[in-house]
Design an enzyme around this catalytic site. Sequence first.
Site, PDB file in Angstrom:
ATOM      1  CB  SER A 173     -65.513 151.281 -53.311  1.00 44.73           C
ATOM      2  OG  SER A 173     -65.249 152.390 -52.486  1.00 44.73           O
ATOM      3  CG  HIS A 201     -65.616 148.365 -56.846  1.00 45.05           C
ATOM      4  ND1 HIS A 201     -65.514 147.162 -56.178  1.00 45.05           N
ATOM      5  CD2 HIS A 201     -64.949 149.260 -56.082  1.00 45.05           C
ATOM      6  CE1 HIS A 201     -64.839 147.338 -55.053  1.00 45.05           C
ATOM      7  NE2 HIS A 201     -64.484 148.607 -54.973  1.00 45.05           N
ATOM      8  CE  LYS A 232     -61.112 146.531 -55.098  1.00 47.22           C
ATOM      9  NZ  LYS A 232     -60.936 147.947 -54.894  1.00 47.22           N
TER      10      LYS A 232
END
Length: 387
Positions: A173, A201, A232
């Site tokens: 991250s 991610h 995200k």
Amino acid sequence: MEEELGMLEEKHLYRRIKVLESAQKSHVRYQGREMLMLASNSYLDLCDDVRVKEYAAKILMEYGTGSGGARLTTGTMRIHMELEAEISRFKGREAAMVFNTGFAANSGILPALCGEGDIIYSDARNHASIIDGCRMSKADTVIYKHNDMADLEEKILEHPGRWGVIVSDGVFSMDGDIVDLPGLVRLADTYGLLSMIDEAHATGVIGATGRGCEEYFHMEGKTDILMGTLSKAIGSEGGYVCGSRTLTEYLKNKARSYIFSTALSPVTIAAAKKALELMEEESWRVQKLQENVSWFCRCLQGLGIDAHSETAIVPIRIGNEERALQVSEKLMEQGYFIPAIRYPTVRKGEAMLRAALMATHTEEELAEAAQAIREAIVHCSEWAKKF
Ligand SMILES: *Cc1c(COP(=O)(O)O)cnc(C)c1O
């Protein structure tokens, strides 16, 4: 508390929130000004998409605001089941389940799977929610060197016959680098351990169609436990885990953060479901994001700044905490929203700017941002030399 806060201030580690005055998108309003957002995790820019909002509004009018209970009591509505079915199909797994956040997923999954006597092998740069999950599990946690499979194997061999899990971020991250999935899965298979990858991610970012690490490495179906977030690239909220039906049934019965917490609102779930659909339909989003990353890195490299990434996260290393803050403040003044990342998020003395790109940034915007970053770095190092 005041003493501790004073110490944080002195070390340039005091954190303050920044309040936005607009939706989360590539251009935001902050302190009355328009800024180019280069820090958001909303990589596909779907938080403010009109189709997502309309669908969420429709579900809001139909099902109301709250879920009224935990998933196992009164908190499961049809939309929760539909989203889970979509996620498992998207990830090519038998089953999926949604937790309230990615943090709740990791801190619930690991203690449910591992207990006293078991071992969790955890990458040195794993996300805080994995670290907390390890701590809460009472298993022995063995930290291996960042993405170093030789070190991981050595550590596994030091604990012969012990059962456990190897857990790693899929895309790390802070640094934006990608796990050595072939190496990790090979070790898990060789030594009879479970493999668990956190795709917070990775989903919507890597792999030809944004399906994440397995697609990136052409290793579909090879990981035992795929965890990720809806917060995200998907632009909503929530965490999920995909795997076998046995795995999800087990976790529904054992994961405390799933059992003892009120389910997500149908509105949040609806937004995630629509965004997932759009991500598949509009494949240009993932492609453009990937093109933007390579373009932005080339722009920075052309200006003499070391920048490499295959994910939406592009770290720009500064080192000193105070300097990183100054560069970030300078960029904020210029209309670029790029925060400095400091200890304890990264190690002391490894402060950096962490740029995060979106599918909707234009090449021109990114080229200008690269120029502004270079100017801010030069400005701050010249300023530092005067003292
Ligand atoms: C953001 C993140 C999480 C937590 O997810 P939330 O949905 O924000 O709680 C977990 N793991 C990683 C690697 C993350 O980056």
